[in-house]
Design an enzyme around this catalytic site. Sequence first.
Site, PDB file in Angstrom:
ATOM      1  N   SER A 188       0.849  -1.185   0.000  1.00 53.51           N
ATOM      2  CA  SER A 188       0.000   0.000   0.000  1.00 53.51           C
ATOM      3  C   SER A 188       0.884   1.234   0.000  1.00 53.51           C
ATOM      4  O   SER A 188       2.062   1.170   0.366  1.00 53.51           O
ATOM      5  CB  SER A 188      -0.878  -0.002   1.259  1.00 53.51           C
ATOM      6  OG  SER A 188      -1.526   1.236   1.453  1.00 53.51           O
ATOM      7  N   TYR A 240      -3.210  -0.307  10.045  1.00 53.35           N
ATOM      8  CA  TYR A 240      -3.034  -0.642   8.626  1.00 53.35           C
ATOM      9  C   TYR A 240      -1.651  -0.228   8.141  1.00 53.35           C
ATOM     10  O   TYR A 240      -0.947  -0.985   7.463  1.00 53.35           O
ATOM     11  CB  TYR A 240      -4.131   0.060   7.822  1.00 53.35           C
ATOM     12  CG  TYR A 240      -4.158  -0.275   6.351  1.00 53.35           C
ATOM     13  CD1 TYR A 240      -4.698  -1.483   5.909  1.00 53.35           C
ATOM     14  CD2 TYR A 240      -3.674   0.616   5.397  1.00 53.35           C
ATOM     15  CE1 TYR A 240      -4.752  -1.785   4.560  1.00 53.35           C
ATOM     16  CE2 TYR A 240      -3.717   0.323   4.047  1.00 53.35           C
ATOM     17  CZ  TYR A 240      -4.257  -0.883   3.632  1.00 53.35           C
ATOM     18  OH  TYR A 240      -4.304  -1.190   2.295  1.00 53.35           O
TER      19      TYR A 240
END
Length: 262
Positions: free
Chosen positions: A147, A160
Amino acid sequence: MSILDNFSLKGKVALVTGASYGIGFAIAEGYAKAGATIVFNDINQELVNKGLKAYEEAGITAYGYVCDVTNEEQVNDMVKEIENEVGVIDILVNNAGIIKRIPMCDMTAAEFRQVIDIDLNGPFIVSKAVIPSMIKKGHGKIINICSMMSELGRETVSAYAAAKGGLKMLTKNIASEYGEFNIQCNGVGPGYIATPQTAPLREEGHPFNSFIIAKTPAARWGEPDDLVGPAVFLASDASNFVNGHILYVDGGILAYIGKQPQ
């Protein structure tokens, strides 16, 4: 031999975790079009059935398994089943993941651990399960879905970002530890992608939609199909000397400081 043959996945078995829908489905569909046999898992039978129906509608024969990627015993059993029923896994895409958008001081330790467990421990467990057979076969490709949060922080995504930052380093370590066995481990780092989950944020006039478009040199959200070419490249023989790399597919966000306020 054509240079395009290097990008073929013909005869390969590809396991894409959590690929009943979304980014995982788009990547798996691209792999199928490049010649691979598709295997996927999801957390329950309902999602597996949803995936099988979607693959069938796309004209793809896929094999679906119910498996929790955080459960080592389930993962080991699934990999054995796949090897017996379909073949040894040549390509693994660690796609299964979750995000919890909660301010750090409001997040419980249990919520933090859940994100770390699925987004970081899961790829470790599944990779560990497939690597021995890749070593025996003499080749393998592992692609971790990282990501931009592997590089950047943002409000409400502490767990995250921690997981995806860890996944970036797990990617590099797998490459370091198993490169000598002709196993390449790389990552794909999506930018902001237009999926059903992001639909409310992309409505005209939504401040987050305006923010993303202004922050992206491409001036748009990405589409799941934007990830397919990079994912095929990293799964193919064309990337046999690419190892430990994170390929960010973000429309240029990480390269851009952003527009000056008016």
